[in-house]
Design a protein around this motif. Structure first.
Motif, PDB file in Angstrom:
ATOM      1  N   ALA A 201      -1.381  10.967  -5.956  1.00 48.51           N
ATOM      2  CA  ALA A 201      -0.994  10.772  -4.554  1.00 48.51           C
ATOM      3  C   ALA A 201      -1.479  11.935  -3.690  1.00 48.51           C
ATOM      4  O   ALA A 201      -1.965  11.734  -2.567  1.00 48.51           O
ATOM      5  N   ASN A 202      -1.366  13.170  -4.194  1.00 43.39           N
ATOM      6  CA  ASN A 202      -1.835  14.331  -3.439  1.00 43.39           C
ATOM      7  C   ASN A 202      -3.344  14.280  -3.207  1.00 43.39           C
ATOM      8  O   ASN A 202      -3.838  14.588  -2.123  1.00 43.39           O
ATOM      9  N   ASP A 205      -4.065  11.566  -0.578  1.00 45.78           N
ATOM     10  CA  ASP A 205      -3.655  11.952   0.773  1.00 45.78           C
ATOM     11  C   ASP A 205      -4.495  13.098   1.313  1.00 45.78           C
ATOM     12  O   ASP A 205      -4.783  13.155   2.512  1.00 45.78           O
ATOM     13  N   ARG A 208      -7.671  11.583   2.543  1.00 45.68           N
ATOM     14  CA  ARG A 208      -7.452  10.859   3.798  1.00 45.68           C
ATOM     15  C   ARG A 208      -7.231  11.829   4.954  1.00 45.68           C
ATOM     16  O   ARG A 208      -7.715  11.605   6.066  1.00 45.68           O
ATOM     17  N   LEU A 209      -6.500  12.902   4.686  1.00 46.13           N
ATOM     18  CA  LEU A 209      -6.217  13.883   5.726  1.00 46.13           C
ATOM     19  C   LEU A 209      -7.504  14.547   6.199  1.00 46.13           C
ATOM     20  O   LEU A 209      -7.740  14.705   7.396  1.00 46.13           O
ATOM     21  N   LEU A 214      -5.605   9.384   7.710  1.00 46.53           N
ATOM     22  CA  LEU A 214      -4.250   9.278   7.167  1.00 46.53           C
ATOM     23  C   LEU A 214      -3.335   8.667   8.218  1.00 46.53           C
ATOM     24  O   LEU A 214      -3.179   9.201   9.318  1.00 46.53           O
ATOM     25  N   ASP A 255       7.186  11.262   9.804  1.00 48.59           N
ATOM     26  CA  ASP A 255       6.949  10.101   8.960  1.00 48.59           C
ATOM     27  C   ASP A 255       7.811  10.302   7.721  1.00 48.59           C
ATOM     28  O   ASP A 255       7.616  11.252   6.964  1.00 48.59           O
ATOM     29  N   LEU A 258       6.038  10.696   4.294  1.00 48.33           N
ATOM     30  CA  LEU A 258       5.241  11.911   4.187  1.00 48.33           C
ATOM     31  C   LEU A 258       6.111  13.166   4.194  1.00 48.33           C
ATOM     32  O   LEU A 258       5.782  14.164   3.556  1.00 48.33           O
ATOM     33  N   ARG A 261       7.153  13.690   0.801  1.00 39.74           N
ATOM     34  CA  ARG A 261       6.060  14.254   0.012  1.00 39.74           C
ATOM     35  C   ARG A 261       5.969  15.767   0.210  1.00 39.74           C
ATOM     36  O   ARG A 261       5.768  16.520  -0.740  1.00 39.74           O
ATOM     37  N   LEU A 332      -1.900  20.449   1.024  1.00 41.69           N
ATOM     38  CA  LEU A 332      -1.613  19.137   1.584  1.00 41.69           C
ATOM     39  C   LEU A 332      -0.351  19.176   2.436  1.00 41.69           C
ATOM     40  O   LEU A 332      -0.307  18.583   3.523  1.00 41.69           O
ATOM     41  N   LEU A 336      -0.029  17.936   6.269  1.00 39.64           N
ATOM     42  CA  LEU A 336       0.863  16.856   6.684  1.00 39.64           C
ATOM     43  C   LEU A 336       1.844  17.334   7.748  1.00 39.64           C
ATOM     44  O   LEU A 336       2.130  16.610   8.715  1.00 39.64           O
TER      45      LEU A 336
END
Length: 368
Positions: A201-202, A205, A208-209, A214, A255, A258, A261, A332, A336
């Protein structure tokens, strides 16, 4: 005697000029412009231009501006080809130093040729610096890619191997496991699969970031609901974290998924470095139009000058080896947090350790 005196004076002046040339190419990025400006001032010229031939030599290219490009110039309108100069020095088949302003005496040619040779050296050094500047980011990208492959390979294999060993042990018939042993093997498999899921997942993301794709769904979020869920998401590590969150805190704009996360990444990092028997504490308090969530550990901490480096991907300060993980969690998490209009900053824990401070805007502050 008078003529010899004039010649000696002229030779002394030339020697003084020549003695200054050696240091020019060592004066950094401005060496070439400075060198041409010095030449222009020495001979009171209108302009000094270093020309570079574009293609192969041709019989009539001395008067063809299309056959030359200006590598560097100082002063007024530059020469666009050697034929447009009042005097020129051929350095090699590709470089010519062209000057305008007056015709130079034959005795001046020696100094002009010295300037030309130094200008060629300065040009080469300047281009080498540019190539090095371009190669630096490429080398860093290659280093990061190598680190990613090594770290991901390790982090994927480790939980997979642990989970596989636990499952194979449970399926085996050679050993009669007690209920306590079976529970421990199941917990090992569960923890390993949670680590694997968190790593994947990290990575997704983070990609995407960095690509700017994202998706965020910002809305009012109650911390008294998110923080307990985040602690529960730690799996077997949940018992090493305790939270103190007041129900009177205002909602924050975030979010929800997130935010969980971020908290899981920060708390798992804190647990990793906390000594056995010392729990990680998570608290929250309001400060103006923001709420600060603090994740406090009693680990070794990090020096103040290294605070920003903990947020670099693949950076694992304090590890005893280079293969303990990808190190994407904090990088990350900061990304985020900033994407949601917040910040993530490190602070020292009084008495020793590290405190991660996540600040997020309150819903009332965001509306204002």
């Amino acid at each position: 005697a008078a003529r010899r005196t004039r010649e000696a004076a002229r030779a002394g002046a030339d020697a003084e000029v020549l003695s200054t040339l050696a240091g020019h190419v060592l004066r950094g990025e401005s060496a070439l412009p400075s060198l041409l400006a010095r030449l222009r001032e020495t001979f009171t010229l209108t302009s000094v231009t270093l020309l570079e031939r574009i293609g192969e030599p041709a019989p009539d290219d001395q008067s063809d501006p299309e056959a030359w490009r200006i590598a560097a110039t100082s002063g007024g309108p530059p020469c666009t080809c050697p034929a447009a100069a009042d005097a020129d020095v051929v350095i090699d088949e590709r470089l010519v130093l062209a000057v305008r302003g007056r015709l130079l005496e034959a005795s001046d040619r020696r100094v002009l040729e010295a300037f030309a040779a130094e200008a060629a050296v300065a040009l080469r050094q300047e281009r080498l610096r540019r190539e090095a500047d371009l190669a630096g980011p490429l080398a860093e990208t290659d280093r990061m890619r190598t680190a990613l492959l090594a770290a991901v390979s390790h982090d994927l294999r480790t939980p997979l191997a642990s989970a596989r060993l636990a499952v194979e042990s449970l399926r085996g018939t050679e050993i009669e496991w007690s209920a306590e042993d079976r529970e421990e093997l199941l917990a090992t498999a569960d923890e390993s699969l949670l680590k694997l899921d968190r790593l994947v997942a990290n990575l997704l993301d983070m990609s995407r970031l960095q690509a700017g794709v994202l998706g965020l769904t910002l809305q009012p979020v109650a911390l008294e609901e998110v923080i307990p869920r985040s602690i529960d998401d730690l799996g077997p590590l949940r018992d090493r974290v305790e939270g103190e969150v007041s129900v009177d805190l205002p909602e924050v704009v975030a979010d929800s998924a997130l935010l969980e996360r971020i908290l899981v990444n920060v708390m798992s990092n804190a647990v990793r470095y906390s000594p056995a028997g010392k729990k990680v504490l998570i608290t929250a308090s309001r400060h103006g139009d923001h709420v600060e969530i603090r994740v406090v550990d009693r680990g070794p901490g990090i020096p103040a000058e290294a605070h920003d480096r903990v947020f670099l991907p693949f950076q694992r300060l304090g590890d005893r080896d280079n293969h303990t993980g990808v190190g994407l969690g904090l990088a990350l998490s900061r990304g985020l947090a900033e994407a949601m209009g917040g910040t993530l900053t490190p602070d020292e824990t009084p008495g020793g350790g590290l405190t991660m401070v996540l600040a997020l805007p309150t819903s009332s502050g965001a509306r204002a």
